[in-house]
Motif scaffolding. Structure first.
Motif, PDB file in Angstrom:
ATOM      1  N   MET A 133      44.655  -5.453  10.842  1.00 48.69           N
ATOM      2  CA  MET A 133      43.986  -5.734   9.573  1.00 48.69           C
ATOM      3  C   MET A 133      43.924  -7.228   9.268  1.00 48.69           C
ATOM      4  SD  MET A 133      45.473  -2.720   7.065  1.00 48.69           S
ATOM      5  CE  MET A 133      44.613  -3.343   5.609  1.00 48.69           C
ATOM      6  N   ARG A 134      44.905  -7.997   9.743  1.00 44.39           N
ATOM      7  CA  ARG A 134      44.981  -9.407   9.341  1.00 44.39           C
ATOM      8  C   ARG A 134      44.132 -10.342  10.207  1.00 44.39           C
ATOM      9  NH1 ARG A 134      48.425 -13.217  11.767  1.00 44.39           N
ATOM     10  NH2 ARG A 134      49.800 -12.450  13.405  1.00 44.39           N
ATOM     11  N   LYS A 135      43.405  -9.805  11.194  1.00 42.28           N
ATOM     12  CA  LYS A 135      42.515 -10.641  11.984  1.00 42.28           C
ATOM     13  C   LYS A 135      41.460 -11.257  11.066  1.00 42.28           C
ATOM     14  CE  LYS A 135      43.066  -8.314  16.438  1.00 42.28           C
ATOM     15  NZ  LYS A 135      42.396  -7.546  17.522  1.00 42.28           N
ATOM     16  N   ASN A 136      41.243 -12.549  11.237  1.00 40.12           N
ATOM     17  CA  ASN A 136      40.283 -13.319  10.416  1.00 40.12           C
ATOM     18  C   ASN A 136      40.721 -13.434   8.958  1.00 40.12           C
ATOM     19  OD1 ASN A 136      38.486 -13.640  12.637  1.00 40.12           O
ATOM     20  ND2 ASN A 136      37.681 -11.583  12.265  1.00 40.12           N
ATOM     21  N   VAL A 137      42.022 -13.216   8.692  1.00 45.26           N
ATOM     22  CA  VAL A 137      42.569 -13.441   7.347  1.00 45.26           C
ATOM     23  C   VAL A 137      43.515 -14.640   7.436  1.00 45.26           C
ATOM     24  CG1 VAL A 137      43.920 -12.485   5.446  1.00 45.26           C
ATOM     25  CG2 VAL A 137      42.414 -11.001   6.762  1.00 45.26           C
ATOM     26  N   PRO A 138      43.066 -15.855   7.046  1.00 46.55           N
ATOM     27  CA  PRO A 138      43.876 -17.062   7.207  1.00 46.55           C
ATOM     28  C   PRO A 138      44.928 -17.197   6.119  1.00 46.55           C
ATOM     29  CG  PRO A 138      41.799 -17.623   6.180  1.00 46.55           C
ATOM     30  CD  PRO A 138      41.751 -16.144   6.435  1.00 46.55           C
ATOM     31  N   SER A 139      45.924 -16.310   6.139  1.00 42.93           N
ATOM     32  CA  SER A 139      46.945 -16.307   5.101  1.00 42.93           C
ATOM     33  C   SER A 139      48.329 -16.359   5.731  1.00 42.93           C
ATOM     34  CB  SER A 139      46.819 -15.050   4.230  1.00 42.93           C
ATOM     35  OG  SER A 139      47.948 -14.907   3.393  1.00 42.93           O
ATOM     36  N   ASP A 140      49.084 -17.417   5.425  1.00 44.22           N
ATOM     37  CA  ASP A 140      50.441 -17.520   5.954  1.00 44.22           C
ATOM     38  C   ASP A 140      51.365 -16.487   5.321  1.00 44.22           C
ATOM     39  OD1 ASP A 140      49.794 -19.520   7.664  1.00 44.22           O
ATOM     40  OD2 ASP A 140      50.583 -21.156   6.443  1.00 44.22           O
ATOM     41  N   ILE A 141      51.053 -16.063   4.096  1.00 40.07           N
ATOM     42  CA  ILE A 141      51.856 -15.029   3.449  1.00 40.07           C
ATOM     43  C   ILE A 141      51.738 -13.717   4.222  1.00 40.07           C
ATOM     44  CG2 ILE A 141      52.083 -13.596   1.372  1.00 40.07           C
ATOM     45  CD1 ILE A 141      51.356 -16.012  -0.294  1.00 40.07           C
ATOM     46  N   GLY A 245      49.066 -23.936   3.582  1.00 38.00           N
ATOM     47  CA  GLY A 245      48.762 -22.523   3.416  1.00 38.00           C
ATOM     48  C   GLY A 245      47.484 -22.169   4.142  1.00 38.00           C
ATOM     49  N   ARG A 246      46.506 -21.659   3.401  1.00 40.77           N
ATOM     50  CA  ARG A 246      45.227 -21.246   3.993  1.00 40.77           C
ATOM     51  C   ARG A 246      44.186 -22.358   3.912  1.00 40.77           C
ATOM     52  NH1 ARG A 246      44.795 -16.392   0.089  1.00 40.77           N
ATOM     53  NH2 ARG A 246      47.024 -16.705   0.314  1.00 40.77           N
ATOM     54  N   GLU A 247      44.610 -23.553   3.505  1.00 38.37           N
ATOM     55  CA  GLU A 247      43.677 -24.665   3.322  1.00 38.37           C
ATOM     56  C   GLU A 247      43.912 -25.763   4.342  1.00 38.37           C
ATOM     57  OE1 GLU A 247      44.033 -26.180  -0.598  1.00 38.37           O
ATOM     58  OE2 GLU A 247      43.403 -24.338  -1.583  1.00 38.37           O
ATOM     59  N   LEU A 248      42.824 -26.444   4.704  1.00 38.17           N
ATOM     60  CA  LEU A 248      42.903 -27.669   5.483  1.00 38.17           C
ATOM     61  C   LEU A 248      42.477 -28.828   4.583  1.00 38.17           C
ATOM     62  CD1 LEU A 248      41.336 -26.801   8.964  1.00 38.17           C
ATOM     63  CD2 LEU A 248      43.755 -27.100   8.408  1.00 38.17           C
ATOM     64  N   ARG A 249      43.330 -29.826   4.460  1.00 38.66           N
ATOM     65  CA  ARG A 249      42.981 -31.045   3.725  1.00 38.66           C
ATOM     66  C   ARG A 249      42.529 -32.068   4.770  1.00 38.66           C
ATOM     67  NH1 ARG A 249      45.676 -30.858  -1.392  1.00 38.66           N
ATOM     68  NH2 ARG A 249      45.569 -28.640  -1.991  1.00 38.66           N
ATOM     69  N   ILE A 250      41.253 -32.438   4.711  1.00 39.66           N
ATOM     70  CA  ILE A 250      40.670 -33.302   5.742  1.00 39.66           C
ATOM     71  C   ILE A 250      40.081 -34.543   5.092  1.00 39.66           C
ATOM     72  CG2 ILE A 250      39.038 -33.435   7.671  1.00 39.66           C
ATOM     73  CD1 ILE A 250      38.976 -30.283   7.507  1.00 39.66           C
ATOM     74  N   GLU A 251      40.494 -35.700   5.568  1.00 37.90           N
ATOM     75  CA  GLU A 251      39.917 -36.958   5.093  1.00 37.90           C
ATOM     76  C   GLU A 251      39.441 -37.749   6.302  1.00 37.90           C
ATOM     77  OE1 GLU A 251      41.413 -40.997   2.979  1.00 37.90           O
ATOM     78  OE2 GLU A 251      41.742 -39.123   1.866  1.00 37.90           O
ATOM     79  N   ILE A 252      38.166 -38.132   6.278  1.00 35.11           N
ATOM     80  CA  ILE A 252      37.557 -38.864   7.391  1.00 35.11           C
ATOM     81  C   ILE A 252      36.958 -40.159   6.858  1.00 35.11           C
ATOM     82  CG2 ILE A 252      35.828 -38.812   9.229  1.00 35.11           C
ATOM     83  CD1 ILE A 252      35.951 -35.691   8.946  1.00 35.11           C
ATOM     84  N   PHE A 284      39.544 -21.589   7.855  1.00 38.77           N
ATOM     85  CA  PHE A 284      40.380 -22.007   6.734  1.00 38.77           C
ATOM     86  C   PHE A 284      39.472 -22.473   5.598  1.00 38.77           C
ATOM     87  CE2 PHE A 284      43.045 -22.757  10.448  1.00 38.77           C
ATOM     88  CZ  PHE A 284      44.282 -22.292  10.049  1.00 38.77           C
ATOM     89  N   LYS A 285      40.006 -22.434   4.376  1.00 38.90           N
ATOM     90  CA  LYS A 285      39.326 -23.131   3.289  1.00 38.90           C
ATOM     91  C   LYS A 285      39.504 -24.622   3.538  1.00 38.90           C
ATOM     92  CE  LYS A 285      40.029 -19.553  -0.239  1.00 38.90           C
ATOM     93  NZ  LYS A 285      40.642 -19.220  -1.542  1.00 38.90           N
ATOM     94  N   LYS A 286      38.465 -25.396   3.270  1.00 37.62           N
ATOM     95  CA  LYS A 286      38.517 -26.821   3.622  1.00 37.62           C
ATOM     96  C   LYS A 286      38.332 -27.703   2.393  1.00 37.62           C
ATOM     97  CE  LYS A 286      36.472 -25.499   7.997  1.00 37.62           C
ATOM     98  NZ  LYS A 286      36.172 -24.121   7.530  1.00 37.62           N
ATOM     99  N   TRP A 287      39.234 -28.662   2.250  1.00 38.57           N
ATOM    100  CA  TRP A 287      39.095 -29.701   1.242  1.00 38.57           C
ATOM    101  C   TRP A 287      38.684 -30.953   2.015  1.00 38.57           C
ATOM    102  CZ3 TRP A 287      40.358 -29.257  -4.104  1.00 38.57           C
ATOM    103  CH2 TRP A 287      40.229 -30.442  -4.827  1.00 38.57           C
ATOM    104  N   LEU A 288      37.387 -31.261   2.013  1.00 37.11           N
ATOM    105  CA  LEU A 288      36.844 -32.266   2.920  1.00 37.11           C
ATOM    106  C   LEU A 288      36.351 -33.496   2.175  1.00 37.11           C
ATOM    107  CD1 LEU A 288      35.853 -33.065   5.790  1.00 37.11           C
ATOM    108  CD2 LEU A 288      33.740 -31.798   5.282  1.00 37.11           C
TER     109      LEU A 288
END
Length: 300
Positions: A133-141, A245-252, A284-288
């Motif tokens: 069930m958790r395939k493609n569910v980006p949750s560390d919990i 968690g389920r987020e990537l914080r990306i700064e370029i 992942f959810k992305k903060w770009l």
């Protein structure tokens, strides 16, 4: 995410069943190992319920109070989860040592074997269902919950093997050793189990302090950025990536020079869009943030 909530609910229901089964069965036949299994399931149940609450809270948008989101709550929850399990393993290890020194514990091995069979099959079934069930569910919990059921499965199989040994001992001149099997299994299980929450705690702590994401994620993003750097003849690019968690914080940061082929604001937004599209495969959810500068010091 609906699937994430359904997985956590399944984990909670499974935890409730095995908590009741283990504590009642262990009390009836006076088995510390089975009670440890039931107690572990009870704590797992409480943590699953807390995880459901945290997941619901994370999903609620509250930009005014949390302008950077609530993603940090996920590694904090995993860290708390890990600490509770590590403390429980430590306490049961101490109790197992004490019981062993005091002369062991007599257990009805046949009844204990019946519990172990039910527990081994049941825990393995819950683990497999959750894993699918958790395939493609980006949750560390969810990942932590699934790992917990894997631990439960190994624990139950270990208990099964231990009580088989106990039955074999009862059949020969070594029957006096059977009373040591139960506390010995508690000791061994506690030692083996504490490894997983410690690893989980280490990973979640790295996320809490905004450590760099793992090599696989970094390499994929670095390749995307370097390709764009070459395409537009930028002098350099600096990329920072952290996983929370389920987020990537990306700064370029792209550094201009005289040969750079990008000048207009619309072209800059085009580059941002290109970067974003190339990262869609990262689940992942992305903060770009994509920035442009002519002076490298503003990128460092």
């Amino acid at each position: 995410m609906k699937r994430e909530k359904n997985i956590l609910k399944l984990s909670a229901l499974g935890g409730l069943f095995f908590a009741v089964l283990g504590i009642v069965w262990g009390t009836i036949i006076n088995s510390s190992m089975i009670m440890f299994d039931g107690l572990y399931a009870l704590i797992s149940l409480l943590l699953s319920m807390l995880s459901i609450g945290i997941t619901n809270y994370i999903e609620k948008t509250d930009f005014d109070k949390f302008p950077f989101g609530k993603g940090m709550l996920e590694p904090i929850m995993v860290a708390f989860h890990s600490i509770v399990l590590a403390v429980m393993c430590s306490l049961t290890f101490i109790n197992g040592i004490k019981e062993f020194i005091e002369g062991g514990n007599s257990v009805d091995a046949d009844l204990a074997l019946g519990y172990s069979l039910i527990s081994s099959v049941g825990c393995a079934l819950v683990y497999v269902i959750m894993y699918r069930m958790r395939k493609n569910v980006p949750s560390d919990i969810v990942k932590a919950e699934n790992n917990q059921w894997l631990m439960d499965t190994f624990l139950s199989i270990g208990v099964l093997c231990g009580f088989i040994v106990s039955i074999v001992l009862e059949m020969n001149s070594l029957s006096h050793l059977t009373k040591y099997v139960d506390p010995l299994m508690v000791i061994i299980s506690s030692i083996l189990f504490i490894r997983v929450p410690i690893i989980m705690l280490h990973k979640s702590f790295k996320e809490i302090i905004n450590s760099s994401a793992d090599e696989e994620i970094n390499d994929r993003i670095y390749t995307i950025v370097k390709n764009i750097e070459e395409e537009y003849n930028f002098e350099d690019s600096i990329t920072r990536v952290s996983k929370i968690g389920r987020e990537l914080r990306i700064e370029i940061d792209f550094v201009f020079n005289d040969n750079s082929t990008l000048n207009e604001l619309e072209e800059m937004d085009k580059v941002r869009e290109e970067v974003y599209k190339n990262m869609k495969s990262l689940n992942f959810k992305k903060w770009l943030n994509v920035n442009f500068t002519g002076d490298r010091k503003w990128a460092l």
